[in-house]
Design a protein around this motif. Structure first.
Motif, PDB file in Angstrom:
ATOM      1  N   LEU A 163       0.843  -1.195   0.000  1.00  0.00           N
ATOM      2  CA  LEU A 163       0.000   0.000   0.000  1.00  0.00           C
ATOM      3  C   LEU A 163       0.877   1.245   0.000  1.00  0.00           C
ATOM      4  O   LEU A 163       1.924   1.279   0.638  1.00  0.00           O
ATOM      5  CB  LEU A 163      -0.933  -0.007   1.211  1.00  0.00           C
ATOM      6  CG  LEU A 163      -2.011  -1.099   1.202  1.00  0.00           C
ATOM      7  CD1 LEU A 163      -2.847  -1.037   2.464  1.00  0.00           C
ATOM      8  CD2 LEU A 163      -2.902  -0.994  -0.031  1.00  0.00           C
ATOM      9  N   LYS A 164       0.408   2.260  -0.714  1.00  0.00           N
ATOM     10  CA  LYS A 164       1.234   3.445  -0.925  1.00  0.00           C
ATOM     11  C   LYS A 164       0.718   4.704  -0.238  1.00  0.00           C
ATOM     12  O   LYS A 164       1.391   5.722  -0.254  1.00  0.00           O
ATOM     13  CB  LYS A 164       1.369   3.700  -2.414  1.00  0.00           C
ATOM     14  CG  LYS A 164       2.153   2.613  -3.135  1.00  0.00           C
ATOM     15  CD  LYS A 164       2.219   2.901  -4.615  1.00  0.00           C
ATOM     16  CE  LYS A 164       3.056   1.933  -5.385  1.00  0.00           C
ATOM     17  NZ  LYS A 164       2.686   0.579  -5.358  1.00  0.00           N
ATOM     18  N   SER A 165      -0.474   4.674   0.348  1.00  0.00           N
ATOM     19  CA  SER A 165      -1.003   5.895   0.963  1.00  0.00           C
ATOM     20  C   SER A 165      -1.860   5.575   2.175  1.00  0.00           C
ATOM     21  O   SER A 165      -2.378   4.465   2.318  1.00  0.00           O
ATOM     22  CB  SER A 165      -1.832   6.686  -0.049  1.00  0.00           C
ATOM     23  OG  SER A 165      -3.076   6.043  -0.277  1.00  0.00           O
ATOM     24  N   GLU A 166      -2.006   6.572   3.022  1.00  0.00           N
ATOM     25  CA  GLU A 166      -2.870   6.440   4.197  1.00  0.00           C
ATOM     26  C   GLU A 166      -4.319   6.203   3.763  1.00  0.00           C
ATOM     27  O   GLU A 166      -5.063   5.492   4.436  1.00  0.00           O
ATOM     28  CB  GLU A 166      -2.779   7.699   5.070  1.00  0.00           C
ATOM     29  CG  GLU A 166      -1.391   7.976   5.616  1.00  0.00           C
ATOM     30  CD  GLU A 166      -0.895   6.934   6.603  1.00  0.00           C
ATOM     31  OE1 GLU A 166      -1.721   6.331   7.321  1.00  0.00           O
ATOM     32  OE2 GLU A 166       0.328   6.724   6.662  1.00  0.00           O
ATOM     33  N   ASP A 167      -4.722   6.805   2.642  1.00  0.00           N
ATOM     34  CA  ASP A 167      -6.079   6.605   2.142  1.00  0.00           C
ATOM     35  C   ASP A 167      -6.317   5.142   1.751  1.00  0.00           C
ATOM     36  O   ASP A 167      -7.387   4.593   2.009  1.00  0.00           O
ATOM     37  CB  ASP A 167      -6.360   7.506   0.939  1.00  0.00           C
ATOM     38  CG  ASP A 167      -6.509   8.969   1.328  1.00  0.00           C
ATOM     39  OD1 ASP A 167      -6.752   9.257   2.528  1.00  0.00           O
ATOM     40  OD2 ASP A 167      -6.383   9.827   0.434  1.00  0.00           O
ATOM     41  N   GLU A 168      -5.326   4.525   1.123  1.00  0.00           N
ATOM     42  CA  GLU A 168      -5.440   3.106   0.765  1.00  0.00           C
ATOM     43  C   GLU A 168      -5.555   2.242   2.022  1.00  0.00           C
ATOM     44  O   GLU A 168      -6.327   1.287   2.059  1.00  0.00           O
ATOM     45  CB  GLU A 168      -4.248   2.642  -0.067  1.00  0.00           C
ATOM     46  CG  GLU A 168      -4.220   3.168  -1.476  1.00  0.00           C
ATOM     47  CD  GLU A 168      -2.996   2.693  -2.241  1.00  0.00           C
ATOM     48  OE1 GLU A 168      -1.932   2.463  -1.625  1.00  0.00           O
ATOM     49  OE2 GLU A 168      -3.106   2.568  -3.476  1.00  0.00           O
ATOM     50  N   VAL A 169      -4.789   2.577   3.039  1.00  0.00           N
ATOM     51  CA  VAL A 169      -4.856   1.837   4.303  1.00  0.00           C
ATOM     52  C   VAL A 169      -6.240   1.988   4.912  1.00  0.00           C
ATOM     53  O   VAL A 169      -6.876   0.999   5.291  1.00  0.00           O
ATOM     54  CB  VAL A 169      -3.762   2.317   5.296  1.00  0.00           C
ATOM     55  CG1 VAL A 169      -3.962   1.671   6.661  1.00  0.00           C
ATOM     56  CG2 VAL A 169      -2.375   2.013   4.750  1.00  0.00           C
ATOM     57  N   ALA A 170      -6.735   3.219   4.989  1.00  0.00           N
ATOM     58  CA  ALA A 170      -8.053   3.472   5.583  1.00  0.00           C
ATOM     59  C   ALA A 170      -9.153   2.756   4.816  1.00  0.00           C
ATOM     60  O   ALA A 170     -10.062   2.162   5.419  1.00  0.00           O
ATOM     61  CB  ALA A 170      -8.323   4.970   5.636  1.00  0.00           C
ATOM     62  N   GLU A 171      -9.083   2.773   3.489  1.00  0.00           N
ATOM     63  CA  GLU A 171     -10.084   2.087   2.669  1.00  0.00           C
ATOM     64  C   GLU A 171     -10.061   0.576   2.930  1.00  0.00           C
ATOM     65  O   GLU A 171     -11.103  -0.069   3.049  1.00  0.00           O
ATOM     66  CB  GLU A 171      -9.814   2.352   1.184  1.00  0.00           C
ATOM     67  CG  GLU A 171     -10.734   1.593   0.258  1.00  0.00           C
ATOM     68  CD  GLU A 171     -10.322   1.690  -1.206  1.00  0.00           C
ATOM     69  OE1 GLU A 171     -10.849   0.883  -1.989  1.00  0.00           O
ATOM     70  OE2 GLU A 171      -9.492   2.538  -1.561  1.00  0.00           O
ATOM     71  N   THR A 172      -8.878   0.021   3.042  1.00  0.00           N
ATOM     72  CA  THR A 172      -8.747  -1.414   3.270  1.00  0.00           C
ATOM     73  C   THR A 172      -9.204  -1.786   4.674  1.00  0.00           C
ATOM     74  O   THR A 172      -9.842  -2.827   4.858  1.00  0.00           O
ATOM     75  CB  THR A 172      -7.306  -1.875   3.008  1.00  0.00           C
ATOM     76  OG1 THR A 172      -6.890  -1.401   1.723  1.00  0.00           O
ATOM     77  CG2 THR A 172      -7.213  -3.386   3.032  1.00  0.00           C
ATOM     78  N   VAL A 173      -8.928  -0.943   5.653  1.00  0.00           N
ATOM     79  CA  VAL A 173      -9.420  -1.193   7.015  1.00  0.00           C
ATOM     80  C   VAL A 173     -10.948  -1.235   7.000  1.00  0.00           C
ATOM     81  O   VAL A 173     -11.557  -2.123   7.608  1.00  0.00           O
ATOM     82  CB  VAL A 173      -8.896  -0.133   8.006  1.00  0.00           C
ATOM     83  CG1 VAL A 173      -9.642  -0.213   9.337  1.00  0.00           C
ATOM     84  CG2 VAL A 173      -7.406  -0.305   8.222  1.00  0.00           C
ATOM     85  N   ARG A 174     -11.567  -0.295   6.304  1.00  0.00           N
ATOM     86  CA  ARG A 174     -13.035  -0.299   6.201  1.00  0.00           C
ATOM     87  C   ARG A 174     -13.535  -1.592   5.566  1.00  0.00           C
ATOM     88  O   ARG A 174     -14.522  -2.184   6.014  1.00  0.00           O
ATOM     89  CB  ARG A 174     -13.525   0.905   5.400  1.00  0.00           C
ATOM     90  CG  ARG A 174     -13.570   2.188   6.183  1.00  0.00           C
ATOM     91  CD  ARG A 174     -14.319   3.296   5.437  1.00  0.00           C
ATOM     92  NE  ARG A 174     -13.691   3.658   4.169  1.00  0.00           N
ATOM     93  CZ  ARG A 174     -12.661   4.480   4.040  1.00  0.00           C
ATOM     94  NH1 ARG A 174     -12.126   5.041   5.104  1.00  0.00           N
ATOM     95  NH2 ARG A 174     -12.167   4.754   2.845  1.00  0.00           N
ATOM     96  N   LEU A 175     -12.847  -2.035   4.527  1.00  0.00           N
ATOM     97  CA  LEU A 175     -13.218  -3.276   3.848  1.00  0.00           C
ATOM     98  C   LEU A 175     -13.173  -4.457   4.817  1.00  0.00           C
ATOM     99  O   LEU A 175     -14.090  -5.280   4.862  1.00  0.00           O
ATOM    100  CB  LEU A 175     -12.263  -3.504   2.670  1.00  0.00           C
ATOM    101  CG  LEU A 175     -12.550  -4.652   1.736  1.00  0.00           C
ATOM    102  CD1 LEU A 175     -13.732  -4.325   0.852  1.00  0.00           C
ATOM    103  CD2 LEU A 175     -11.316  -4.916   0.870  1.00  0.00           C
TER     104      LEU A 175
END
Length: 103
Positions: free
Chosen positions: A81-93
């Motif tokens: 993962l390359k961004s905090e947004d990608e991390v946050a989206e994946t956590v939500r998933l």
């Protein structure tokens, strides 16, 4: 460097809940939900690591392997993962899948 700690914690928490769940809960859909999540996490990791190639589908290794499958797929994805947004989206998933799984 992106902090993927929230993702690792979410994946590990879901996996721990699956391991503690009774077989009946796994059979009623928790394991299927976990496998669907593992496949999606693996697909995302493969697309990031090998752009332009067709992702391979994670096999169904049985309901008792579902926790391990989301752990491996989640940790693999966290590495790319390359961004905090990608991390946050994946956590939500992950959290949404855990909610649907009922564990």
């Amino acid at each position: 460097m992106v902090d993927t700690t929230p993702l690792i914690r979410a994946v590990d928490h879901f996996a721990d809940r699956l391991r503690a769940a009774p077989q009946s809960r796994l059979q009623r859909g928790a394991a299927a939900e976990a496998l669907a999540l593992a496949r999606e996490l693996a697909r995302r990791a493969q697309l990031a690591e090998e752009p332009g190639t067709e992702p391979r589908e994670m096999p169904d290794a049985g309901m008792f392997a579902a926790a391990d499958q989301i752990t491996v797929a989640g940790h693999d994805l966290a590495l790319v993962l390359k961004s905090e947004d990608e991390v946050a989206e994946t956590v939500r998933l992950v959290e949404e899948a855990q909610h649907r799984a009922g564990v």
